[in-house]
Scaffold this active site. Structure first.
Site, PDB file in Angstrom:
ATOM      1  N   ARG A  73       0.856  -0.844  -0.368  1.00 26.26           N
ATOM      2  CA  ARG A  73       0.649  -0.322  -0.301  1.00 26.26           C
ATOM      3  C   ARG A  73       0.778   1.150  -0.122  1.00 26.26           C
ATOM      4  NH1 ARG A  73      -5.278  -1.190   0.580  1.00 26.26           N
ATOM      5  NH2 ARG A  73      -5.594  -3.152   1.706  1.00 26.26           N
ATOM      6  N   ASP A 134     -14.089  -4.651  -3.024  1.00 21.31           N
ATOM      7  CA  ASP A 134     -15.064  -3.523  -2.733  1.00 21.31           C
ATOM      8  C   ASP A 134     -15.977  -2.550  -3.425  1.00 21.31           C
ATOM      9  OD1 ASP A 134     -14.278  -3.861   0.037  1.00 21.31           O
ATOM     10  OD2 ASP A 134     -12.894  -2.302  -0.144  1.00 21.31           O
ATOM     11  N   GLU A 229     -18.015  -2.816   8.227  1.00 26.65           N
ATOM     12  CA  GLU A 229     -16.572  -2.647   9.185  1.00 26.65           C
ATOM     13  C   GLU A 229     -17.356  -1.332   9.331  1.00 26.65           C
ATOM     14  OE1 GLU A 229     -12.768  -3.068   7.727  1.00 26.65           O
ATOM     15  OE2 GLU A 229     -12.925  -3.297   5.827  1.00 26.65           O
ATOM     16  N   ARG A 282     -10.119 -12.068   0.704  1.00 25.33           N
ATOM     17  CA  ARG A 282      -8.924 -11.435   0.017  1.00 25.33           C
ATOM     18  C   ARG A 282      -9.026 -12.942  -0.137  1.00 25.33           C
ATOM     19  NH1 ARG A 282      -8.612  -6.622  -1.029  1.00 25.33           N
ATOM     20  NH2 ARG A 282      -8.692  -4.756   0.737  1.00 25.33           N
TER      21      ARG A 282
END
Length: 355
Positions: A73, A134, A229, A282
């Site tokens: 990331r 997502d 979440e 995932r």
């Protein structure tokens, strides 16, 4: 032709499938082609950490999850921040020039697409492929990894269903989805959840309790609450961004499902349990649909490369694979439509959204 490729951001099940579709198409249709894989996402491009790929590297990976290149990331907001005299953007441009790349193909989600658009505006030839479980990338009906995540979340909710029924318990189950609730909505409907809580539809805990009590009156002694979440209450929805971040931080890393369970205890007598599906969403093999559509995405990306049509994001629109300018998607999120047909149908079915 020299083509760079990297996978950035959170991993998902269909990254390898997409790379395979891209690479196999290029190898078969371009006489002189070299693919350079950057390791660990944008970091590989920054620090010249790469490998020269061979056709065999893309063989036998259609059913393997994760990414053969690794990922990391690299938040977009930090891309232009110079740290310890290291200019990330300049470093990536230097690597691109040093390796004499003709183009760079980025497989990533929203942050990665913003960075891809930035590099495109800096003069690099860039193509992006929409990866995120997502399904929140603006401009595309579907992102690869989404269906696989739904399948895993649905299976998990199914399994909780039987133990909840056996013990007459109420389960509050966390499903991935920090800013958007596409996975939670789809998996919740598919598994027959009784309550679905999403970031896009602020809930009233009293309404959630009311839905559970109504089930009890109708002889249903257990309930399943699928909770994204990033679900937030109506009170939290009125907070400023700074105030909400402070509230989340005060949870000390604990999921919102624990807070919801604690609040529910004030209104219902049922035994309440919490559970988090977590990163399993995932992991594992890509489902058949992801393998099919990701292959098409890869082929479409290769077609853009071969045609020199850069600065584009491959998308699925109205069941057809096409492409739009990167700049049209960068910086935008595709939210669940709180008044859309999917939510309306779920409500007609009797599912509560706590609103």
């Amino acid at each position: 032709m020299r083509v760079g490729i990297l996978t950035s951001g959170g991993d998902c099940q269909a990254l390898n499938v997409t790379m395979r579709g891209l690479a196999k198409t290029l190898y078969r249709n371009v006489n002189d082609i070299e693919i350079i894989g950057f390791l660990q996402g944008y970091k590989g491009l920054m620090y010249e950490d790469y490998k020269i790929m061979k056709p065999k590297d893309f063989s036998g990976i259609i059913n393997i999850g994760g990414t053969i290149l690794g990922t990391s990331r690299c938040p977009f907001k930090k891309m232009r921040v110079i740290e310890d005299d290291f200019d990330k953007v300049a470093a990536m441009k230097n690597t691109y020039a040093k390796l004499k790349l003709d183009c760079l193909v980025v497989l990533g989600g929203n942050g990665s697409i913003k960075s891809a658009n930035m590099l495109s505006q800096e003069g690099l030839n860039v193509i992006a492929l929409p990866k995120t479980i997502d399904n929140d990338t603006w401009g595309t009906d579907y992102t690869f990894g989404y269906q696989s995540a739904i399948d895993i979340a649905t299976t998990y909710l199914d399994q909780i269903h039987t133990t909840a029924a056996s013990h007459n318990r109420v389960f509050v189950i966390e499903v991935m989805g920090h800013k958007v609730g596409h996975i939670c909505l789809s998996a919740g409907i598919a598994s027959g959840a009784d309550v679905i809580l999403l970031p896009e539809i602020p809930y009233d805990i009293k309404e959630v309790a009311k839905a559970i009590k109504t089930r009890e009156k109708n002889g249903k002694k257990f309930s399943i609450i699928a909770c994204a979440e990033g679900a937030l209450s109506k009170e939290e929805a009125t907070l400023s961004k700074k105030e909400y971040k402070a509230k989340v931080k005060a949870r000390n890393g604990q999921s919102v499902v624990y807070e919801i369970a604690a609040e529910l205890e004030k209104y219902i007598d049922s035994e309440i349990r919490v559970s988090c599906i977590g990163h399993a969403q995932r992991g594992g093999q890509p489902c058949p649909y992801d393998r099919m559509i990701s292959t098409q995405f890869g082929v479409a990306g290769a077609r853009l490369v071969m045609g020199g049509d850069y600065g584009k994001l491959v998308i699925l629109k109205n069941n057809g694979v096409t492409a739009i300018p990167l700049v049209e998607s960068a910086g935008k999120l595709k939210y669940v439509d709180a008044v859309g047909a999917k939510v309306k149908d779920a409500k007609l079915l009797g599912i509560s959204f706590g609103d």
